[in-house]
Design a protein around this motif. Structure first.
Motif, PDB file in Angstrom:
ATOM      1  N   ALA A 166       1.478   8.870  -6.505  1.00 51.52           N
ATOM      2  CA  ALA A 166       2.096   8.852  -5.178  1.00 51.52           C
ATOM      3  C   ALA A 166       3.619   8.908  -5.295  1.00 51.52           C
ATOM      4  O   ALA A 166       4.289   9.633  -4.548  1.00 51.52           O
ATOM      5  N   VAL A 167       4.164   8.145  -6.224  1.00 53.80           N
ATOM      6  CA  VAL A 167       5.618   8.150  -6.429  1.00 53.80           C
ATOM      7  C   VAL A 167       6.067   9.509  -6.960  1.00 53.80           C
ATOM      8  O   VAL A 167       7.081  10.069  -6.520  1.00 53.80           O
ATOM      9  N   ALA A 168       5.307  10.070  -7.916  1.00 54.23           N
ATOM     10  CA  ALA A 168       5.655  11.376  -8.477  1.00 54.23           C
ATOM     11  C   ALA A 168       5.605  12.459  -7.413  1.00 54.23           C
ATOM     12  O   ALA A 168       6.424  13.386  -7.413  1.00 54.23           O
ATOM     13  N   THR A 169       4.662  12.354  -6.485  1.00 55.49           N
ATOM     14  CA  THR A 169       4.583  13.323  -5.400  1.00 55.49           C
ATOM     15  C   THR A 169       5.827  13.276  -4.534  1.00 55.49           C
ATOM     16  O   THR A 169       6.404  14.309  -4.173  1.00 55.49           O
TER      17      THR A 169
ATOM     18  N   THR B  10       0.861  -1.182   0.000  1.00 53.39           N
ATOM     19  CA  THR B  10       0.000   0.000   0.000  1.00 53.39           C
ATOM     20  C   THR B  10       0.898   1.233   0.000  1.00 53.39           C
ATOM     21  O   THR B  10       2.121   1.124   0.116  1.00 53.39           O
ATOM     22  N   GLU B  11       0.294   2.384  -0.113  1.00 53.66           N
ATOM     23  CA  GLU B  11       1.100   3.600  -0.105  1.00 53.66           C
ATOM     24  C   GLU B  11       1.918   3.724   1.176  1.00 53.66           C
ATOM     25  O   GLU B  11       3.062   4.194   1.154  1.00 53.66           O
ATOM     26  N   ALA B  12       1.367   3.276   2.286  1.00 53.03           N
ATOM     27  CA  ALA B  12       2.067   3.389   3.564  1.00 53.03           C
ATOM     28  C   ALA B  12       3.292   2.490   3.635  1.00 53.03           C
ATOM     29  O   ALA B  12       4.230   2.764   4.394  1.00 53.03           O
TER      30      ALA B  12
ATOM     31  N   PRO C 201       4.291  -2.330 -14.498  1.00 56.44           N
ATOM     32  CA  PRO C 201       2.942  -2.098 -15.044  1.00 56.44           C
ATOM     33  C   PRO C 201       1.978  -1.468 -14.051  1.00 56.44           C
ATOM     34  O   PRO C 201       0.978  -0.875 -14.458  1.00 56.44           O
ATOM     35  N   SER C 202       2.283  -1.561 -12.749  1.00 50.91           N
ATOM     36  CA  SER C 202       1.363  -0.994 -11.758  1.00 50.91           C
ATOM     37  C   SER C 202       1.329   0.534 -11.807  1.00 50.91           C
ATOM     38  O   SER C 202       0.458   1.156 -11.203  1.00 50.91           O
ATOM     39  N   LEU C 203       2.265   1.165 -12.524  1.00 53.03           N
ATOM     40  CA  LEU C 203       2.288   2.626 -12.607  1.00 53.03           C
ATOM     41  C   LEU C 203       1.297   3.176 -13.625  1.00 53.03           C
ATOM     42  O   LEU C 203       1.056   4.381 -13.641  1.00 53.03           O
TER      43      LEU C 203
ATOM     44  N   GLU D  33      -5.716   6.550 -12.496  1.00 50.76           N
ATOM     45  CA  GLU D  33      -6.650   5.454 -12.243  1.00 50.76           C
ATOM     46  C   GLU D  33      -6.483   4.966 -10.806  1.00 50.76           C
ATOM     47  O   GLU D  33      -5.354   4.770 -10.343  1.00 50.76           O
ATOM     48  N   PRO D  34      -7.574   4.758 -10.068  1.00 53.57           N
ATOM     49  CA  PRO D  34      -7.463   4.340  -8.657  1.00 53.57           C
ATOM     50  C   PRO D  34      -6.731   3.011  -8.497  1.00 53.57           C
ATOM     51  O   PRO D  34      -6.812   2.123  -9.352  1.00 53.57           O
ATOM     52  N   VAL D  35      -6.020   2.895  -7.387  1.00 49.91           N
ATOM     53  CA  VAL D  35      -5.323   1.664  -7.010  1.00 49.91           C
ATOM     54  C   VAL D  35      -5.624   1.425  -5.528  1.00 49.91           C
ATOM     55  O   VAL D  35      -5.459   2.329  -4.703  1.00 49.91           O
ATOM     56  N   ALA D  36      -6.068   0.221  -5.191  1.00 46.98           N
ATOM     57  CA  ALA D  36      -6.377  -0.091  -3.797  1.00 46.98           C
ATOM     58  C   ALA D  36      -5.158   0.157  -2.915  1.00 46.98           C
ATOM     59  O   ALA D  36      -4.043  -0.253  -3.236  1.00 46.98           O
ATOM     60  N   GLY D  37      -5.380   0.848  -1.803  1.00 51.30           N
ATOM     61  CA  GLY D  37      -4.311   1.113  -0.864  1.00 51.30           C
ATOM     62  C   GLY D  37      -3.568   2.408  -1.097  1.00 51.30           C
ATOM     63  O   GLY D  37      -2.673   2.760  -0.328  1.00 51.30           O
ATOM     64  N   TYR D  38      -3.940   3.143  -2.159  1.00 54.05           N
ATOM     65  CA  TYR D  38      -3.299   4.418  -2.483  1.00 54.05           C
ATOM     66  C   TYR D  38      -4.354   5.523  -2.514  1.00 54.05           C
ATOM     67  O   TYR D  38      -5.498   5.301  -2.897  1.00 54.05           O
ATOM     68  N   SER D  39      -3.926   6.723  -2.144  1.00 52.67           N
ATOM     69  CA  SER D  39      -4.835   7.863  -2.166  1.00 52.67           C
ATOM     70  C   SER D  39      -5.335   8.131  -3.583  1.00 52.67           C
ATOM     71  O   SER D  39      -4.592   7.983  -4.557  1.00 52.67           O
ATOM     72  N   ASP D  40      -6.600   8.532  -3.695  1.00 53.41           N
ATOM     73  CA  ASP D  40      -7.156   8.909  -4.991  1.00 53.41           C
ATOM     74  C   ASP D  40      -6.846  10.357  -5.343  1.00 53.41           C
ATOM     75  O   ASP D  40      -7.169  10.817  -6.439  1.00 53.41           O
ATOM     76  N   LEU D  41      -6.232  11.097  -4.425  1.00 53.80           N
ATOM     77  CA  LEU D  41      -5.911  12.492  -4.688  1.00 53.80           C
ATOM     78  C   LEU D  41      -4.818  12.543  -5.747  1.00 53.80           C
ATOM     79  O   LEU D  41      -3.768  11.911  -5.619  1.00 53.80           O
TER      80      LEU D  41
END
Length: 232
Positions: free
Chosen positions: A209-212, A6-8, A193-195, A44-52
């Protein structure tokens, strides 16, 4: 990517408290974003990551330290570089930003007739105008979307060459004009591919999230001793 990431827990994303460390005492009060769908935010939304989306995330992190930060996102999907300049630069300057993010050229590079010199000229005009008005400017070399599984194999090589060329040219413009630059094109995850979104043109919530994380690190590494062109 493991379904348990997840993002965390993602090692390529911001660690808890890292944004506060990176942006503590940042100088910006007015943040404007110019560009295409990447600027507008179509991840595109990914489970466990912010949609912002990416630009909104940057604004939110800047506001965490400076709640009064004014933020304007002019990004609109489908625009080529000359259209970004023609439809957004005047409004961006009228906003009186002290920080600007300019994201363009991707829709030009998607075309086989991509003209890097023409895109460079448009980007140069925008960065020069914003810096002359007193803004610090960020440009970006985005992830090479030719790695997306949704891109047809027959188009992958040509698209990848153009996207990497756009990135090289954008970085050269940033270096020549003294603007900050976020280089994502050769990120270690670029072939993951997850990006990428399922449309073959945009990123996922993980890529945002990575770009941020990479963008905040570039902002933190700015040279505070550099005088803005406009003297602000």
């Amino acid at each position: 990517m493991s379904s348990t990431v997840t993002e965390a827990t993602d090692p390529w994303c911001l660690r808890p408290g890292e944004a506060d460390e990176l942006l503590r005492d940042h100088p910006w009060h007015r943040f404007v974003v110019l560009g295409d769908s990447v600027a507008e935010g179509l991840c595109e939304p990914v489970a466990g990551y912010s949609d912002l989306q990416w630009a909104d995330r940057i604004a939110a992190e800047l506001r965490a330290f400076r709640p009064e930060l004014a933020y304007l996102n002019l990004g609109r999907r489908g625009l080529r570089a000359h259209e970004v300049r023609a439809t957004q630069l005047a409004d961006a300057l009228a906003f009186r930003p002290d920080l600007a993010l300019v994201v363009c050229g991707g829709n030009d590079a998607f075309r086989p007739g991509y003209d890097p010199d023409a895109v460079d000229a448009e980007l140069t005009a925008m960065v020069t105008s914003l810096r002359a008005a007193g803004a610090d400017v960020l440009t970006v070399g985005m992830f090479d979307v030719s790695h997306s599984p949704a891109v047809p194999d027959t188009l992958r090589a040509g698209l990848g060459e153009r996207m990497r060329r756009l990135s090289r040219h954008t970085r050269a413009v940033a270096e020549r004009l003294g603007s900050m630059h976020v280089h994502l094109t050769e990120h270690p995850l670029v072939a993951d591919p997850s990006l990428y979104s399922s449309d073959g043109r945009h990123g996922s919530a993980r890529s945002d999230a990575v770009a941020t994380a990479e963008t905040l690190r570039v902002l933190a590494a700015r040279d505070p001793g550099v005088q803005r062109v406009g003297g602000r």
